[in-house]
Write an enzyme that holds these catalytic residues in place. Structure first.
Site, PDB file in Angstrom:
ATOM      1  N   LYS A  11      52.164 -22.423 -11.492  1.00  0.00           N
ATOM      2  CA  LYS A  11      51.443 -21.159 -11.172  1.00  0.00           C
ATOM      3  C   LYS A  11      52.523 -20.121 -10.643  1.00  0.00           C
ATOM      4  CE  LYS A  11      47.227 -23.689  -9.511  1.00  0.00           C
ATOM      5  NZ  LYS A  11      46.315 -23.803  -8.527  1.00  0.00           N
ATOM      6  N   TYR A  51      38.347 -20.466 -14.222  1.00  0.00           N
ATOM      7  CA  TYR A  51      37.788 -21.039 -12.830  1.00  0.00           C
ATOM      8  C   TYR A  51      36.467 -20.784 -12.437  1.00  0.00           C
ATOM      9  CZ  TYR A  51      42.714 -22.184 -11.405  1.00  0.00           C
ATOM     10  OH  TYR A  51      43.988 -22.782 -11.085  1.00  0.00           O
ATOM     11  N   PHE A  59      37.048 -18.939  -2.026  1.00  0.00           N
ATOM     12  CA  PHE A  59      38.285 -18.768  -2.395  1.00  0.00           C
ATOM     13  C   PHE A  59      38.401 -18.034  -3.838  1.00  0.00           C
ATOM     14  CE2 PHE A  59      37.533 -23.124  -3.216  1.00  0.00           C
ATOM     15  CZ  PHE A  59      37.950 -23.107  -4.410  1.00  0.00           C
ATOM     16  N   ARG A  87      48.085 -35.637 -12.199  1.00  0.00           N
ATOM     17  CA  ARG A  87      47.315 -35.401 -10.856  1.00  0.00           C
ATOM     18  C   ARG A  87      48.260 -35.924  -9.743  1.00  0.00           C
ATOM     19  NH1 ARG A  87      43.317 -31.367 -10.358  1.00  0.00           N
ATOM     20  NH2 ARG A  87      42.853 -32.202  -8.401  1.00  0.00           N
ATOM     21  N   THR A  93      45.438 -31.022  -3.545  1.00  0.00           N
ATOM     22  CA  THR A  93      45.388 -29.615  -3.550  1.00  0.00           C
ATOM     23  C   THR A  93      45.953 -28.754  -2.358  1.00  0.00           C
ATOM     24  OG1 THR A  93      43.246 -29.981  -4.781  1.00  0.00           O
ATOM     25  CG2 THR A  93      43.767 -27.763  -3.873  1.00  0.00           C
ATOM     26  N   ARG A 104      53.406 -30.654  -5.253  1.00  0.00           N
ATOM     27  CA  ARG A 104      52.951 -29.683  -4.269  1.00  0.00           C
ATOM     28  C   ARG A 104      53.444 -29.829  -2.683  1.00  0.00           C
ATOM     29  NH1 ARG A 104      46.729 -29.829  -6.601  1.00  0.00           N
ATOM     30  NH2 ARG A 104      46.657 -27.842  -7.719  1.00  0.00           N
ATOM     31  N   ASN A 114      49.650 -23.182  -4.535  1.00  0.00           N
ATOM     32  CA  ASN A 114      50.024 -24.846  -4.466  1.00  0.00           C
ATOM     33  C   ASN A 114      50.729 -24.960  -5.792  1.00  0.00           C
ATOM     34  OD1 ASN A 114      47.845 -24.507  -6.418  1.00  0.00           O
ATOM     35  ND2 ASN A 114      46.581 -25.920  -4.922  1.00  0.00           N
ATOM     36  N   HIS A 117      48.854 -26.701 -11.455  1.00  0.00           N
ATOM     37  CA  HIS A 117      47.338 -26.823 -12.039  1.00  0.00           C
ATOM     38  C   HIS A 117      47.314 -28.136 -12.814  1.00  0.00           C
ATOM     39  CE1 HIS A 117      43.267 -26.819 -13.482  1.00  0.00           C
ATOM     40  NE2 HIS A 117      43.875 -26.827 -14.725  1.00  0.00           N
ATOM     41  N   GLU A 128      40.329 -27.185 -21.298  1.00  0.00           N
ATOM     42  CA  GLU A 128      41.168 -26.261 -20.906  1.00  0.00           C
ATOM     43  C   GLU A 128      42.680 -26.218 -21.986  1.00  0.00           C
ATOM     44  OE1 GLU A 128      40.731 -26.993 -16.030  1.00  0.00           O
ATOM     45  OE2 GLU A 128      42.408 -28.031 -16.957  1.00  0.00           O
TER      46      GLU A 128
HETATM   47  N1  UDP Z   1      42.079 -23.395  -3.895  1.00  0.00           N
HETATM   48  C1  UDP Z   1      42.177 -22.545  -2.550  1.00  0.00           C
HETATM   49  N2  UDP Z   1      41.239 -22.767  -1.823  1.00  0.00           N
HETATM   50  C2  UDP Z   1      40.645 -23.914  -1.428  1.00  0.00           C
HETATM   51  C3  UDP Z   1      40.532 -24.719  -2.476  1.00  0.00           C
HETATM   52  C4  UDP Z   1      41.289 -24.255  -3.714  1.00  0.00           C
HETATM   53  O1  UDP Z   1      42.490 -21.349  -2.827  1.00  0.00           O
HETATM   54  O2  UDP Z   1      39.961 -24.171  -0.414  1.00  0.00           O
HETATM   55  C5  UDP Z   1      42.584 -22.843  -5.148  1.00  0.00           C
HETATM   56  C6  UDP Z   1      43.911 -23.729  -5.349  1.00  0.00           C
HETATM   57  O3  UDP Z   1      44.864 -22.739  -6.120  1.00  0.00           O
HETATM   58  C7  UDP Z   1      43.439 -24.604  -6.075  1.00  0.00           C
HETATM   59  C8  UDP Z   1      42.519 -24.139  -7.043  1.00  0.00           C
HETATM   60  O4  UDP Z   1      41.660 -23.192  -5.995  1.00  0.00           O
HETATM   61  O5  UDP Z   1      44.725 -25.481  -6.816  1.00  0.00           O
HETATM   62  C9  UDP Z   1      41.378 -24.801  -7.796  1.00  0.00           C
HETATM   63  O6  UDP Z   1      40.702 -25.787  -6.730  1.00  0.00           O
HETATM   64  P1  UDP Z   1      40.558 -27.192  -6.984  1.00  0.00           P
HETATM   65  O7  UDP Z   1      39.620 -27.647  -5.919  1.00  0.00           O
HETATM   66  O8  UDP Z   1      39.982 -27.465  -8.382  1.00  0.00           O
HETATM   67  O9  UDP Z   1      41.864 -27.937  -6.676  1.00  0.00           O
HETATM   68  P2  UDP Z   1      42.989 -28.741  -7.669  1.00  0.00           P
HETATM   69  O10 UDP Z   1      42.220 -29.264  -8.942  1.00  0.00           O
HETATM   70  O11 UDP Z   1      43.843 -27.350  -8.318  1.00  0.00           O
HETATM   71  O12 UDP Z   1      43.820 -29.420  -6.956  1.00  0.00           O
HETATM   72 MG    MG Z   2      40.728 -28.521 -10.115  1.00  0.00          MG
END
Ligand code: UDP
Ligand code: MG
Length: 139
Positions: A11, A51, A59, A87, A93, A104, A114, A117, A128
């Site tokens: 990112k 997204y 968010f 993952r 996250t 992370r 973070n 992705h 994707e």
């Molecule tokens: N995100 C955020 N605030 C939150 C949760 C997620 O800004 O409370 C952002 C963060 O960049 C995250 C992305 O939204 O990676 C997608 O969220 P997801 O829950 O899918 O997390 P991921 O799969 O990336 O771990």
């Molecule tokens: Mg996700």
């Protein structure tokens, strides 16, 4: 288990903080093969579509602004159990909850910025990967 492919992004925050090389090293050291890779500036409309599952979340607007603020490195990674293994290597996250040694934990600034992705399942990866790559770009 058979080879599997997942979709990954380094990112904009991690590019800006110059952690691209360390993240790529970690990817290779953990047995992934880079099948596709390009540095792009994600367009606002693309980020909103990518997204869209989070459209109603508080968010969402901040996330779209963040993902479009500078270059991002989009990738397709291949190994056995690639989706789960990527993952795992990414970490939680929220970096505050991420395990020691995960990307992370090492490089994320906060729950939004973070660093990386990763697709969260086979169905997501299947959407994707072609969202950013044509078949000819996967080698
Ligand atoms: N995100 C955020 N605030 C939150 C949760 C997620 O800004 O409370 C952002 C963060 O960049 C995250 C992305 O939204 O990676 C997608 O969220 P997801 O829950 O899918 O997390 P991921 O799969 O990336 O771990
Ligand atoms: Mg996700």
């Amino acid at each position: 288990m058979a080879l599997e492919r997942t979709f990954a992004i380094i990112k904009p925050d991690a590019i800006q903080t110059k952690h691209t090389g360390e993240i790529l090293a970690s990817i290779e050291q953990n047995g992934f093969r880079i099948v596709g890779m390009k540095l792009i500036r994600i367009a606002r409309q693309e980020a909103e579509k990518f997204y869209e599952v989070h459209q109603q979340r508080p968010f969402f607007a901040g996330l779209v602004t963040f993902m479009t603020e500078g270059p991002a490195l989009v990738m397709v990674l291949e190994r056995e159990d690639a989706i789960a293994k990527w993952r795992e290597l990414m970490g939680a996250t929220n970096p505050a909850n991420a395990a020691e040694g995960t990307i992370r934990k090492r490089f994320a600034e906060n729950i939004e910025r973070n660093a990386v992705h990763g697709s969260d399942g086979a169905d997501t990866a299947a959407v994707e990967i072609p969202f950013f790559f044509s078949t000819a770009e996967l080698l």
